[in-house]
Design a protein around this motif. Structure first.
Motif, mmCIF file in Angstrom:
data_model
loop_
_atom_site.group_PDB
_atom_site.id
_atom_site.type_symbol
_atom_site.label_atom_id
_atom_site.label_comp_id
_atom_site.label_asym_id
_atom_site.label_seq_id
_atom_site.Cartn_x
_atom_site.Cartn_y
_atom_site.Cartn_z
ATOM 1 N N VAL A 67 0.855 -1.186 0.000
ATOM 2 C CA VAL A 67 0.000 0.000 0.000
ATOM 3 C C VAL A 67 0.888 1.233 0.000
ATOM 4 O O VAL A 67 1.957 1.252 0.614
ATOM 5 N N GLY A 68 0.484 2.264 -0.718
ATOM 6 C CA GLY A 68 1.205 3.522 -0.682
ATOM 7 C C GLY A 68 2.251 3.693 -1.752
ATOM 8 O O GLY A 68 2.918 4.736 -1.808
ATOM 9 N N ILE A 69 2.434 2.693 -2.620
ATOM 10 C CA ILE A 69 3.362 2.860 -3.732
ATOM 11 C C ILE A 69 2.622 3.498 -4.908
ATOM 12 O O ILE A 69 1.392 3.613 -4.912
ATOM 13 N N ASP A 70 3.371 3.904 -5.913
ATOM 14 C CA ASP A 70 2.770 4.557 -7.074
ATOM 15 C C ASP A 70 2.194 3.559 -8.071
ATOM 16 O O ASP A 70 1.294 3.900 -8.847
ATOM 17 N N GLY A 71 2.723 2.356 -8.064
ATOM 18 C CA GLY A 71 2.255 1.345 -9.000
ATOM 19 C C GLY A 71 0.835 0.910 -8.727
ATOM 20 O O GLY A 71 0.365 0.903 -7.587
ATOM 21 N N ILE A 72 0.146 0.542 -9.791
ATOM 22 C CA ILE A 72 -1.222 0.047 -9.727
ATOM 23 C C ILE A 72 -1.219 -1.420 -10.143
ATOM 24 O O ILE A 72 -0.592 -1.793 -11.132
ATOM 25 N N ASN A 73 -1.938 -2.257 -9.406
ATOM 26 C CA ASN A 73 -2.082 -3.660 -9.768
ATOM 27 C C ASN A 73 -2.996 -3.765 -10.992
ATOM 28 O O ASN A 73 -4.209 -3.561 -10.896
ATOM 29 N N LEU A 74 -2.426 -4.104 -12.131
ATOM 30 C CA LEU A 74 -3.175 -4.207 -13.388
ATOM 31 C C LEU A 74 -3.299 -5.653 -13.869
ATOM 32 O O LEU A 74 -3.619 -5.892 -15.038
ATOM 33 N N TRP A 75 -3.081 -6.613 -12.972
ATOM 34 C CA TRP A 75 -3.067 -8.008 -13.383
ATOM 35 C C TRP A 75 -4.391 -8.415 -14.037
ATOM 36 O O TRP A 75 -4.405 -8.973 -15.143
ATOM 37 N N GLU A 76 -5.497 -8.133 -13.406
ATOM 38 C CA GLU A 76 -6.794 -8.558 -13.966
ATOM 39 C C GLU A 76 -7.094 -7.811 -15.259
ATOM 40 O O GLU A 76 -7.632 -8.398 -16.217
ATOM 41 N N GLU A 77 -6.760 -6.543 -15.303
ATOM 42 C CA GLU A 77 -7.054 -5.742 -16.500
ATOM 43 C C GLU A 77 -6.249 -6.232 -17.699
ATOM 44 O O GLU A 77 -6.800 -6.404 -18.803
ATOM 45 N N ILE A 78 -4.962 -6.487 -17.498
ATOM 46 C CA ILE A 78 -4.126 -6.924 -18.617
ATOM 47 C C ILE A 78 -4.506 -8.325 -19.070
ATOM 48 O O ILE A 78 -4.671 -8.592 -20.264
#
Length: 492
Positions: free
Chosen positions: A338-349
């Motif tokens: 939590v709190g990092i700039d990255g976004i979890n895009l696993w499901e989207e990709i």
């Protein structure tokens, strides 16, 4: 009869149990980074490039059409490992030079450390370039079980030296006498790791190739694949690309031979755009390495393999280098930080859904030099650049440029005022609609001043989190002459 039915039911249960266990097993992850690799330097963008192994994976997986990185090597690698924008960690200015006493901050959690917590064996082969002045900065202290490669930003592909010192390690041990062309060395090590791997444990293999960064070196047989390329440097560079492609093909064959291929996610990305001075090419994108134009920041990239629900297409959603940390942690079954700039895009990709990322920072560097002192953001379809965009402001076709034609240190059409002491520079903003104008021909800043002002306000908010760039002067304590001719940690 009853006993037969019970045994039959038990057999069905065990088969189903095993099937689900395999189906739900944590995937192996192979994360490949190509160095200074241009948009136009791969077969799935340019049929003139001979990259059959990369292309097969790309077309069989998901080509990432809008995958972004930083304009230089060290900042991108910091983003991959931490999920944090470089400007928030002081890692935004240029790259770490061999005698500079700093590294990616030690209080940050790296991707392999997260994956080790999830039970992964973690290995690295290739180029580090995140600092080495103390041992704690180096790969085996930052989450990797094993490391074969080099610490600095460039080295000879054969003798493994850079700036007068040997720079090649197996773990902490110096490797002497290896004269094999480095992509071959790296593919051989990958095959060894894969063959010896405990298949009951998931593997993370980070493979940041030296290729295709200068020096421009390649065995003649690969250069000979491009007899129609006029420029010798471009012909050799193209051969370097094909040599890397062959190494990737050999590694995928090793995964297949060892029964790991079907449960492996393969990510391929450039760390920044191609460097026009050294024959990398980003056409028809604008600019190159070190610039915040698309040619410096829009990466050739794809994802292939386990867990993908939809394949064989091009994904147009936004992805940024900081997103790989949380995305791969999620793919491994973990919870991203939590709190990092990255976004979890696993499901989207993997499902072809709309990306959750709608804006990102291309780069913020407050230090004024001939190459830097610029910032850029993307919000929706629009991109704002402030400051000097970088020394490669044009559109360069392969085989038609030389170093003298590509470098433009202070293009007059951007410059509005420049103080004599170089302490302040005011350069007009550039605004592009990347959806309608992906090659950045039409600056809309004068036509849409209200939008420029709005995006400047958004950029101002991002800039509030800036940590001053770490870029200390060289320290001769780190010179390899002090360590028997070897680049060695332990001097800062």
């Amino acid at each position: 009869m009853e006993r037969t039915r019970v045994l039959s039911s038990l057999w069905i249960f065990l088969c189903c149990f095993n099937f689900h266990a395999v189906k739900g097993a944590q995937p192996n992850i192979l994360f490949i980074v190509a160095d200074d690799f241009g948009w136009n330097d791969v077969g799935f963008h340019n049929p003139g490039m001979l990259t059959p192994n990369i292309d097969k994976l790309a077309y069989g997986g998901i080509i990432l059409n809008h995958s972004y990185v930083e304009p230089l090597c060290t900042p991108s690698r910091h983003a991959f490992m931490t999920g944090i924008y470089p400007y928030k960690s002081g890692m935004q200015h240029l790259v770490i030079l061999p005698e500079q006493p700093y590294c990616s901050p030690l209080n940050l959690t790296f991707l392999p450390q997260k994956l080790k917590q999830l039970g992964y064996a973690t290995h690295m082969i290739g180029k580090w370039h995140l600092g080495m002045c103390k041992w704690e900065c180096t790969p085996t202290y930052r989450g990797f079980d094993t490391f074969l490669g080099y610490y600095q930003g460039q080295e000879d592909y054969y003798n493994k030296t850079v700036l007068g010192g040997l720079d090649f390690r197996d773990g902490k041990d110096v490797v002497r006498g290896d004269m094999t062309y480095s992509p071959i060395t790296y593919a051989t090590r990958a095959d060894h790791l894969i063959s010896k791997h405990n298949k009951s444990q998931p593997m993370f293999l980070y493979l940041p190739f030296q290729s295709v960064h200068e020096p421009i070196q390649v065995p003649e047989k690969y250069e000979d694949l491009y007899p129609n390329v006029k420029t010798e440097g471009r012909r050799k560079y193209s051969g370097m690309v094909s040599a890397m492609d062959e190494a990737i093909g050999n590694i995928t064959e090793s995964l297949k031979r060892n029964g790991m291929f079907n449960n492996t996610i393969i990510i391929f990305t450039a760390d920044n755009g191609g460097w026009p001075t050294f024959y990398g090419n980003n056409y028809p994108l604008r600019g190159g390495k070190t610039t915040v134009y698309e040619g410096g920041t829009r990466a050739s990239a794809f994802i292939y393999g386990a867990g993908l629900k939809r394949t064989g297409y091009t994904y147009d959603g936004l992805v940024h280098a900081v997103d790989w940390n949380p995305t791969l942690v999620a793919a491994a079954g973990g919870q991203p930080d939590v709190g990092i700039d990255g976004i979890n895009l696993w499901e989207e990709i993997r499902s072809g859904l709309e990306s959750k990322r709608t804006e990102f920072v291309y780069h913020i560097d407050e230090v004024l030099t001939l190459f830097e002192g610029h910032e850029a953001i993307r919000v929706g379809d629009y991109k704002l650049i402030q400051g000097y965009p970088g020394p490669y402001p044009g559109w360069y076709k392969p085989d038609e440029v030389t170093a003298d034609q590509t470098i433009d240190y202070r293009p007059a059409n951007y410059l509005r005022s420049y103080q004599k002491d170089n302490s302040s520079i005011d350069i007009g903003a550039e605004l592009f609609n990347i959806k309608d104008d992906p090659y950045e021909h039409n600056n809309l800043a004068r036509e849409q001043p209200a939008l420029v002002k709005k995006m400047q306000g958004i950029l101002d908010e991002y800039r509030k989190h800036l940590v001053p760039a770490m870029h200390p002067p060289n320290d001769k304590k780190g010179n390899p002459a002090n360590f028997g001719g070897v680049w060695t940690p332990g001097w800062c």
